[in-house]
Write an enzyme that holds these catalytic residues in place. Structure first.
Site, PDB file in Angstrom:
ATOM      1  N   ARG A  56     -52.269  11.574  15.020  1.00 43.42           N
ATOM      2  CA  ARG A  56     -51.097  12.783  14.723  1.00 43.42           C
ATOM      3  C   ARG A  56     -52.185  13.842  13.771  1.00 43.42           C
ATOM      4  O   ARG A  56     -51.633  15.095  13.829  1.00 43.42           O
ATOM      5  CB  ARG A  56     -49.885  12.263  13.669  1.00 43.42           C
ATOM      6  CG  ARG A  56     -48.814  13.655  13.844  1.00 43.42           C
ATOM      7  CD  ARG A  56     -47.196  12.969  12.763  1.00 43.42           C
ATOM      8  NE  ARG A  56     -47.135  11.576  12.699  1.00 43.42           N
ATOM      9  CZ  ARG A  56     -47.810  11.547  11.510  1.00 43.42           C
ATOM     10  NH1 ARG A  56     -48.542  12.137  10.924  1.00 43.42           N
ATOM     11  NH2 ARG A  56     -47.334  10.072  10.999  1.00 43.42           N
ATOM     12  N   TYR A 109     -39.699  35.412  24.737  1.00 43.06           N
ATOM     13  CA  TYR A 109     -39.790  33.828  24.676  1.00 43.06           C
ATOM     14  C   TYR A 109     -38.578  34.368  23.902  1.00 43.06           C
ATOM     15  O   TYR A 109     -37.864  33.442  23.056  1.00 43.06           O
ATOM     16  CB  TYR A 109     -40.626  33.248  24.548  1.00 43.06           C
ATOM     17  CG  TYR A 109     -41.025  31.803  25.599  1.00 43.06           C
ATOM     18  CD1 TYR A 109     -41.447  31.335  26.696  1.00 43.06           C
ATOM     19  CD2 TYR A 109     -40.654  30.225  24.544  1.00 43.06           C
ATOM     20  CE1 TYR A 109     -40.543  30.542  27.309  1.00 43.06           C
ATOM     21  CE2 TYR A 109     -40.419  29.290  25.097  1.00 43.06           C
ATOM     22  CZ  TYR A 109     -40.647  29.857  26.610  1.00 43.06           C
ATOM     23  OH  TYR A 109     -40.268  27.904  27.378  1.00 43.06           O
ATOM     24  N   ASP A 181     -47.379  36.544  20.018  1.00 43.57           N
ATOM     25  CA  ASP A 181     -47.390  34.915  21.010  1.00 43.57           C
ATOM     26  C   ASP A 181     -48.820  36.273  21.617  1.00 43.57           C
ATOM     27  O   ASP A 181     -48.274  36.843  22.652  1.00 43.57           O
ATOM     28  CB  ASP A 181     -46.162  35.329  21.185  1.00 43.57           C
ATOM     29  CG  ASP A 181     -46.295  34.003  22.291  1.00 43.57           C
ATOM     30  OD1 ASP A 181     -47.484  34.267  23.649  1.00 43.57           O
ATOM     31  OD2 ASP A 181     -45.002  33.313  22.422  1.00 43.57           O
ATOM     32  N   LYS A 206     -49.541  27.433  30.103  1.00 47.88           N
ATOM     33  CA  LYS A 206     -49.413  28.716  31.006  1.00 47.88           C
ATOM     34  C   LYS A 206     -50.844  28.590  31.484  1.00 47.88           C
ATOM     35  O   LYS A 206     -51.564  28.085  32.401  1.00 47.88           O
ATOM     36  CB  LYS A 206     -49.504  30.316  30.230  1.00 47.88           C
ATOM     37  CG  LYS A 206     -47.775  29.542  29.610  1.00 47.88           C
ATOM     38  CD  LYS A 206     -46.533  29.409  30.578  1.00 47.88           C
ATOM     39  CE  LYS A 206     -44.880  28.349  29.934  1.00 47.88           C
ATOM     40  NZ  LYS A 206     -44.492  29.801  28.847  1.00 47.88           N
TER      41      LYS A 206
END
Ligand SMILES: *Cc1c(COP(=O)(O)O)cnc(C)c1O
Length: 398
Positions: A56, A109, A181, A206
């Site tokens: 992590r 978004y 973004d 994406k």
């Protein structure tokens, strides 16, 4: 090697030695890393020794991808996260505190909008949405406690272009962090740090990874101290990426430049084709002559448009929209973008279905409105598929 009584081995052996080295990054799925002594582990935690400890907190496959993205964005030390939304969360929740105010682009978004509307207020962070193409509207939303403005350069699904120059000037004057973004535009078309942004966010899911087989994000600030705060938040909140996703993303990114150039050129050709089609009411492509923000798009993106095209079927209703997707052979009707294959989305039944009809229509999102994420098919093949699907839609309507 330790063997159990029946010969089974608990821990793997080190890899066989080799004087040559692999040309591809090895996949390192280990969640834990063993140190030799407590002294050495101490030194690792202090930063005096470079070494991984727990998955992590960081792992090599993620770092390989993050360094590639740093190079593309002109950044240093960016953080790879388990999704694009994890990166958005790092910027908003890792940097803002109760009492702060943040302005979001009204066309962000969907999940970013939800984070702003539903979640930040629960932590005492006020939010306002404003049209990022209207500088006066954004300026009017600024309060003394406004800490950050978060926008996307090209909006979904109408592909409007934000006033990035104006926003950068406004944020610099007022001491506000500008977070961008950059998912739709990608560093190939637009580098936010070269245009005054303070924070860059990506959904690596994406175009960057590009094959619809990983969920990943990336976030970085120009100020290393802010990046460090976002990194600590990501580790604490568990927004960490998986090694396998990171490894796949690196593989996808090897062909990113080629894929982007090809897809955006095909998108421009498809936009021209659709604009001339008698079955199409209108086309939205940032660099197209008919686009309301064409001049701004040219100034910001140069010759690189983006791989997204939106269009509206002439007189399209739900029945003709159904006929269109049914006849669009080989194209996926799927809610994503940036895949190697062309994908279609229908905002009226998906991303914008919750909007009251009047608001939807005000955005121009009718039942005949489709957003296209152009992939790597030949332009002529794609034009043929669209011609066929548009005539199927047209005859359904009659
Ligand atoms: C998809 C997307 C996100 C969210 O990314 P995930 O990887 O799906 O979490 C954020 N911003 C934009 C512009 C996106 O298209």
């Amino acid at each position: 090697m330790i063997r159990n009584a029946k010969g089974s081995v608990i821990r793997p052996e080190p890899l066989p030695e080799s004087a040559s080295h692999p040309v591809v990054t090895p996949l390192s799925p280990s969640v834990v890393y063993a140190s030799e002594t407590p002294d050495m582990l101490d030194a690792q935690y202090d930063g005096d020794l470079q070494g991984y400890t727990y998955g992590r907190e960081g792992q090599p496959n993620a770092d390989v991808v993050a360094r590639r993205l740093d190079a593309m964005e002109g950044a240093t030390g960016g953080v790879l996260t388990g999704s694009g939304m994890a990166a958005v969360s790092c910027a908003l929740m890792g940097l803002l505190r109760a009492g702060d105010h943040v302005i979001g682009g009204s066309t962000l978004y969907g999940r970013s909008l939800r984070l702003m509307a539903e979640d930040l207020p629960r932590f005492g962070i006020d939010t306002t949405l404003a049209d990022p193409g209207d500088l006066d509207a954004v300026a009017a939303a600024i309060r003394p406690e406004t800490r950050m403005i978060l926008v996307e350069v090209v909006s979904n699904p109408t592909l409007r272009v934000a006033d990035m120059q104006g926003l950068a000037r406004l944020c610099a004057e007022r001491g506000i962090l500008l977070a961008v973004d950059n998912t739709f535009t990608t560093p190939r078309a637009y580098q936010p740090f070269a245009h005054g942004a303070d924070i860059v966010i990506h959904s690596v899911t994406k175009l960057l990874a590009g094959h619809s087989d990983v969920l990943l994000g990336y976030v970085v600030a120009r100020d290393p101290a802010l990046t460090e705060r976002m990194r600590v938040f990501a580790v604490t909140a568990g927004l960490s990426p998986s090694p396998f996703d990171s490894w796949l993303a690196e593989r996808g990114m090897l062909s990113f430049d080629l894929r982007f150039d090809r897809a955006q050129a095909t998108a421009a050709a498809l936009a021209d084709h659709l604009a001339a089609h008698p079955g199409v009411a209108r086309v939205l492509y940032p660099l197209h002559d008919s686009h309301p923000d064409q001049a701004r798009a040219r100034a910001l993106l140069g010759a690189q448009g983006c791989n997204m095209v939106s269009f509206e079927l002439l007189g399209g209703d739900r029945a003709s929209a159904n006929a269109f997707t049914r006849a669009a052979d080989g194209l996926s009707f799927a809610p994503t973008l940036g895949d190697v294959g062309t994908t279609l989305s229908h905002p009226a039944s998906s991303s914008h279905r919750g909007l009251p009809e009047a608001d939807r229509l005000a955005l121009g999102i009718t039942e005949g409105f489709f957003r296209v994420s152009v992939g790597l098919e030949d332009a002529d093949t794609l034009k043929g598929i669209f011609d066929h699907a548009i005539s199927a839609a047209t005859s359904e309507r009659r």
